[in-house]
Design a protein around this motif. Structure first.
Motif, PDB file in Angstrom:
ATOM      1  N   SER A  62       0.854  -1.193   0.000  1.00  0.00           N
ATOM      2  CA  SER A  62       0.000   0.000   0.000  1.00  0.00           C
ATOM      3  C   SER A  62       0.889   1.242   0.000  1.00  0.00           C
ATOM      4  CB  SER A  62      -0.923   0.006   1.218  1.00  0.00           C
ATOM      5  OG  SER A  62      -0.162   0.025   2.406  1.00  0.00           O
ATOM      6  N   ALA A  63       0.411   2.281  -0.646  1.00  0.00           N
ATOM      7  CA  ALA A  63       1.178   3.533  -0.691  1.00  0.00           C
ATOM      8  C   ALA A  63       0.212   4.707  -0.767  1.00  0.00           C
ATOM      9  CB  ALA A  63       2.124   3.549  -1.889  1.00  0.00           C
ATOM     10  N   PHE A  64       0.621   5.797  -0.171  1.00  0.00           N
ATOM     11  CA  PHE A  64      -0.172   7.036  -0.161  1.00  0.00           C
ATOM     12  C   PHE A  64       0.745   8.168  -0.613  1.00  0.00           C
ATOM     13  CE2 PHE A  64      -1.540  10.980   1.796  1.00  0.00           C
ATOM     14  CZ  PHE A  64      -2.919  10.972   1.682  1.00  0.00           C
ATOM     15  N   ILE A  65       0.378   8.838  -1.707  1.00  0.00           N
ATOM     16  CA  ILE A  65       1.192   9.944  -2.212  1.00  0.00           C
ATOM     17  C   ILE A  65       0.417  11.251  -2.039  1.00  0.00           C
ATOM     18  CG2 ILE A  65       2.380  10.925  -4.205  1.00  0.00           C
ATOM     19  CD1 ILE A  65       2.835   8.168  -5.298  1.00  0.00           C
ATOM     20  N   PRO A  66       1.045  12.257  -1.425  1.00  0.00           N
ATOM     21  CA  PRO A  66       0.372  13.552  -1.262  1.00  0.00           C
ATOM     22  C   PRO A  66       0.054  14.196  -2.620  1.00  0.00           C
ATOM     23  CG  PRO A  66       2.316  13.405   0.154  1.00  0.00           C
ATOM     24  CD  PRO A  66       2.375  12.236  -0.789  1.00  0.00           C
ATOM     25  N   ILE A  67      -0.966  15.039  -2.610  1.00  0.00           N
ATOM     26  CA  ILE A  67      -1.331  15.788  -3.826  1.00  0.00           C
ATOM     27  C   ILE A  67      -1.163  17.282  -3.554  1.00  0.00           C
ATOM     28  CG2 ILE A  67      -2.819  14.041  -4.821  1.00  0.00           C
ATOM     29  CD1 ILE A  67      -5.231  15.376  -3.578  1.00  0.00           C
ATOM     30  N   ALA A 123      -8.241  11.676 -22.591  1.00  0.00           N
ATOM     31  CA  ALA A 123      -8.392  10.785 -21.433  1.00  0.00           C
ATOM     32  C   ALA A 123      -8.431  11.580 -20.129  1.00  0.00           C
ATOM     33  CB  ALA A 123      -7.223   9.803 -21.396  1.00  0.00           C
ATOM     34  N   ASP A 124      -9.230  11.106 -19.193  1.00  0.00           N
ATOM     35  CA  ASP A 124      -9.211  11.684 -17.848  1.00  0.00           C
ATOM     36  C   ASP A 124      -8.002  11.158 -17.094  1.00  0.00           C
ATOM     37  OD1 ASP A 124     -11.457  13.183 -18.071  1.00  0.00           O
ATOM     38  OD2 ASP A 124     -12.799  11.746 -17.109  1.00  0.00           O
ATOM     39  N   SER A 125      -7.444  12.004 -16.239  1.00  0.00           N
ATOM     40  CA  SER A 125      -6.369  11.545 -15.364  1.00  0.00           C
ATOM     41  C   SER A 125      -6.219  12.499 -14.190  1.00  0.00           C
ATOM     42  CB  SER A 125      -5.049  11.473 -16.126  1.00  0.00           C
ATOM     43  OG  SER A 125      -4.017  11.093 -15.234  1.00  0.00           O
ATOM     44  N   HIS A 126      -6.132  11.912 -12.991  1.00  0.00           N
ATOM     45  CA  HIS A 126      -5.814  12.705 -11.791  1.00  0.00           C
ATOM     46  C   HIS A 126      -4.307  12.948 -11.680  1.00  0.00           C
ATOM     47  CE1 HIS A 126      -9.690  10.904 -10.605  1.00  0.00           C
ATOM     48  NE2 HIS A 126      -9.770  11.734  -9.602  1.00  0.00           N
ATOM     49  N   TYR A 127      -3.521  12.426 -12.631  1.00  0.00           N
ATOM     50  CA  TYR A 127      -2.076  12.304 -12.442  1.00  0.00           C
ATOM     51  C   TYR A 127      -1.392  13.640 -12.136  1.00  0.00           C
ATOM     52  CZ  TYR A 127       2.522  10.168 -13.099  1.00  0.00           C
ATOM     53  OH  TYR A 127       3.798   9.698 -12.902  1.00  0.00           O
ATOM     54  N   HIS A 128      -1.855  14.723 -12.776  1.00  0.00           N
ATOM     55  CA  HIS A 128      -1.141  15.993 -12.577  1.00  0.00           C
ATOM     56  C   HIS A 128      -1.321  16.540 -11.161  1.00  0.00           C
ATOM     57  CE1 HIS A 128      -4.789  18.501 -13.016  1.00  0.00           C
ATOM     58  NE2 HIS A 128      -5.131  17.720 -14.018  1.00  0.00           N
ATOM     59  N   HIS A 129      -2.267  15.991 -10.388  1.00  0.00           N
ATOM     60  CA  HIS A 129      -2.433  16.437  -8.994  1.00  0.00           C
ATOM     61  C   HIS A 129      -1.361  15.860  -8.069  1.00  0.00           C
ATOM     62  CE1 HIS A 129      -6.264  18.483  -9.583  1.00  0.00           C
ATOM     63  NE2 HIS A 129      -6.602  17.487 -10.384  1.00  0.00           N
ATOM     64  N   LEU A 130      -0.757  14.743  -8.459  1.00  0.00           N
ATOM     65  CA  LEU A 130       0.252  14.098  -7.606  1.00  0.00           C
ATOM     66  C   LEU A 130       1.489  14.982  -7.443  1.00  0.00           C
ATOM     67  CD1 LEU A 130       0.271  10.457  -9.052  1.00  0.00           C
ATOM     68  CD2 LEU A 130      -0.372  11.086  -6.719  1.00  0.00           C
ATOM     69  N   THR A 131       2.099  14.917  -6.253  1.00  0.00           N
ATOM     70  CA  THR A 131       3.354  15.650  -6.038  1.00  0.00           C
ATOM     71  C   THR A 131       4.575  14.786  -6.358  1.00  0.00           C
ATOM     72  OG1 THR A 131       3.345  14.949  -3.734  1.00  0.00           O
ATOM     73  CG2 THR A 131       2.378  17.117  -4.225  1.00  0.00           C
ATOM     74  N   ASP A 132       4.365  13.464  -6.505  1.00  0.00           N
ATOM     75  CA  ASP A 132       5.499  12.565  -6.741  1.00  0.00           C
ATOM     76  C   ASP A 132       4.940  11.240  -7.265  1.00  0.00           C
ATOM     77  OD1 ASP A 132       8.113  11.651  -6.783  1.00  0.00           O
ATOM     78  OD2 ASP A 132       8.379  11.609  -4.617  1.00  0.00           O
ATOM     79  N   ASP A 133       5.822  10.295  -7.555  1.00  0.00           N
ATOM     80  CA  ASP A 133       5.374   8.978  -8.007  1.00  0.00           C
ATOM     81  C   ASP A 133       6.359   7.931  -7.478  1.00  0.00           C
ATOM     82  OD1 ASP A 133       3.922   6.989  -9.224  1.00  0.00           O
ATOM     83  OD2 ASP A 133       3.987   7.880 -11.229  1.00  0.00           O
ATOM     84  N   ILE A 134       5.996   6.666  -7.643  1.00  0.00           N
ATOM     85  CA  ILE A 134       6.822   5.566  -7.130  1.00  0.00           C
ATOM     86  C   ILE A 134       7.678   4.970  -8.247  1.00  0.00           C
ATOM     87  CG2 ILE A 134       5.587   4.942  -5.018  1.00  0.00           C
ATOM     88  CD1 ILE A 134       4.685   3.377  -8.354  1.00  0.00           C
TER      89      ILE A 134
END
Ligand code: MG
Length: 398
Positions: A10-15, A325-336
Motif C-alpha cells: 500500500s502507498a499514499f502519495i500527497p497531492i 483521457a481523464d487523469s488525476h495524475y497531474h495532482h500528484l506531487t510525486d510517483d513511485i
C-alpha cells in the motif's frame, strides 16, 4: 516461465491540495502497488485501488496464481476472476492489477511493449484532459478553489503549465446553479477549449435536465453521469437530447454496454482498465463499443504511474478513442517510479512508454517512503468533506 509469488504494497502519495467531489474529499491518493515474481527472475508490475477488501482479493488470488505461466492469461482470468466470480465476489479490481503484471511480464519476456501485445499502437501520444476540482488549501495555505474566479485562474494555470486542450470540471460539490455559473465562466474565459462536467450522479433527473437547458448554448463536450442509473440517464437523454452524455458510474462493465446502447442511454463510454478487468479486457470493451456505435473515453481513479502506464498502452491500441483521457495524475506531487513522475508533452499529452512491458520501473525507496505514509492514513485516499459532513451517498443531493 512460472509465477513464483504475488506481493503488494500500500502507498499514499500527497497531492498539491485536497480535492473535493460529490462523496467527500481526497487528502492524497492511495493505491496498492503489485509485484508478480517469476522463476526466470522477472518481476511484473501492477496497481489497483487500495483498501482491505482489495488486499483480501489479492491474498485469495495468490495461491491460485503461483505456478501459472503469465502468458496463459485467459486461463488465469477464469481461474482467478471469471465473469461470474467478478459479479458474485466483486474481485475485478484486484484481478485487474494482476493482469497488468502478467502483461508486463509477457512484454519483458519477449522485449516488446505491452501495446504490441494488444495489436500494436495506433498513436504514440495520448491526449489528456486537465482535471479541475474544487479544492481546500494545502498545509501551506495554498491552492484553495472555492468560486468561479479561482476556478478560472486554476484552469489558466493548468493550461499554461501542461497545454491541455480539454478540461474536465468536477461537480456535485456546490449548488448546481453555482457550478453551472462557473462552467459558463470557464467557457467564456476559454472559448476554444473542450469543456466537460461531471457531478458524479449527485443530481436528480429534474435538476440535470434544468442544468442541461442552462448549458445548451455553452458547447459542452459531454455531460458525465449527471444522474445515477441507466433509467435515469435514459430520461435525461429523452428530455435533453441535445447534450452528449458520458458515463463511468452507471455503465462500467461488459454486460452494461449492450443494454445502454439499446436504451439510448449515453454517447461516450468511459472505459477503465481496472473496472473492465485489465488492459486486454478494456481493449475488447472498446471493440464492443465500436460495434454498438458508442464513443470511447477513459475514466480515472487517482492512479499512480504503473496504472498510468497501463492506461497509456491501452489507449495506444484503441482505434476508436474519441475524447481526451481523464487523469488525476497531474495532482500528484510525486510517483513511485524510477525517474519520478511521467511527463506531459507540451500539448497535454503523454508519450506511450517505449521499453519492454509497461515500460516503467519501480523505485523501491520511494515505495517504502509512501508505504509509511499509507500506514498513517486512517481512511486511505478518501475522507469526509469537512464542509459537508455526512455526505457519503450516491442518492441525488439536488
Ligand atoms: Mg466519472
Amino acid at each position: 516461465m512460472k509465477i513464483r509469488d504475488l506481493r503488494w504494497t500500500s502507498a499514499f502519495i500527497p497531492i498539491e491540495a485536497p480535492l473535493r467531489y460529490a462523496f467527500g474529499a481526497h487528502p492524497g491518493f492511495s493505491r496498492l502497488v503489485i509485484e508478480v515474481d517469476t522463476d526466470e527472475g522477472l518481476t511484473g508490475l501492477g496497481e489497483c485501488y487500495s483498501g482491505a477488501s482489495r488486499e483480501g482479493q489479492l491474498e485469495e488470488m495468490r495461491s491460485l496464481l503461483i505456478g501459472e505461466d503469465p502468458f496463459q492469461l485467459e486461463r488465469i482470468r477464469w481461474k482467478l476472476s471469471s465473469p461470474s466470480a467478478q459479479k458474485l465476489f466483486g474481485n475485478v479490481l484486484g484481478y485487474a492489477g494482476v493482469e497488468f503484471a502478467c502483461l508486463d511480464l509477457q512484454g519483458k519476456a519477449i522485449g516488446r511493449p505491452v501495446c504490441d501485445l494488444l495489436g500494436g499502437r495506433v498513436r504514440d501520444e495520448i491526449p489528456f484532459a486537465g482535471y479541475a476540482f474544487y479544492r481546500y488549501a494545502n498545509d501551506r495555505g495554498e491552492g484553495e478553489i472555492g468560486d468561479a474566479k479561482q476556478m478560472v485562474a486554476y484552469a489558466r494555470e493548468l493550461i499554461g503549465r501542461y497545454g491541455f486542450g480539454t478540461l474536465k470540471f468536477k461537480n456535485g460539490v456546490m449548488h448546481p446553479d453555482e457550478e453551472v455559473e462557473t462552467f459558463i465562466a470557464l467557457r467564456k474565459a476559454f472559448p476554444g477549449l473542450k469543456l466537460r462536467l461531471d457531478p458524479n450522479a449527485a443530481w436528480s433527473v429534474t435538476t440535470a435536465v434544468r442544468m442541461a437547458r442552462r448549458l445548451a448554448d455553452y458547447d459542452v463536450e459531454y455531460y458525465e453521469d449527471p444522474v445515477w442509473g441507466m433509467r435515469a440517464l435514459e430520461r435525461v437523454n429523452a428530455k435533453a437530447p441535445w447534450i452528449t452524455l458520458a458515463s463511468n458510474m452507471s455503465i462500467f462493465a461488459f454486460e452494461d454496454l449492450a443494454p445502454a446502447a439499446r436504451m439510448n442511454v449515453l454517447d461516450v463510454v468511459l472505459l477503465d482498465p481496472h473496472w473492465y478487468g485489465g488492459i486486454s479486457r478494456a481493449r475488447i470493451a472498446a471493440g464492443v463499443c465500436e460495434s454498438l456505435g458508442l464513443d470511447v473515453g477513459l475514466h480515472s481513479g487517482a492512479e499512480f504511474g504503473v496504472s498510468q502506464a497501463a492506461a497509456l498502452h491501452l489507449l495506444a491500441s484503441i482505434s476508436n478513442l474519441s475524447a481526451a483521457a481523464d487523469s488525476h495524475y497531474h495532482h500528484l506531487t510525486d510517483d513511485i517510479l524510477v525517474g519520478g513522475k511521467l511527463e506531459y508533452t507540451a500539448n497535454g499529452s503523454m508519450a506511450v512508454p517505449q521499453g519492454p512491458g509497461l515500460g516503467v520501473q519501480l523505485d523501491h525507496d520511494k515505495l517504502a517512503q509512501y508505504h509509511e505514509l499509507a500506514l498513517k492514513q486512517e481512511m486511505g485516499s478518501w475522507i469526509e468533506d469537512p464542509k459537508r459532513p455526512g455526505v457519503v451517498t450516491i442518492q441525488p443531493k439536488w
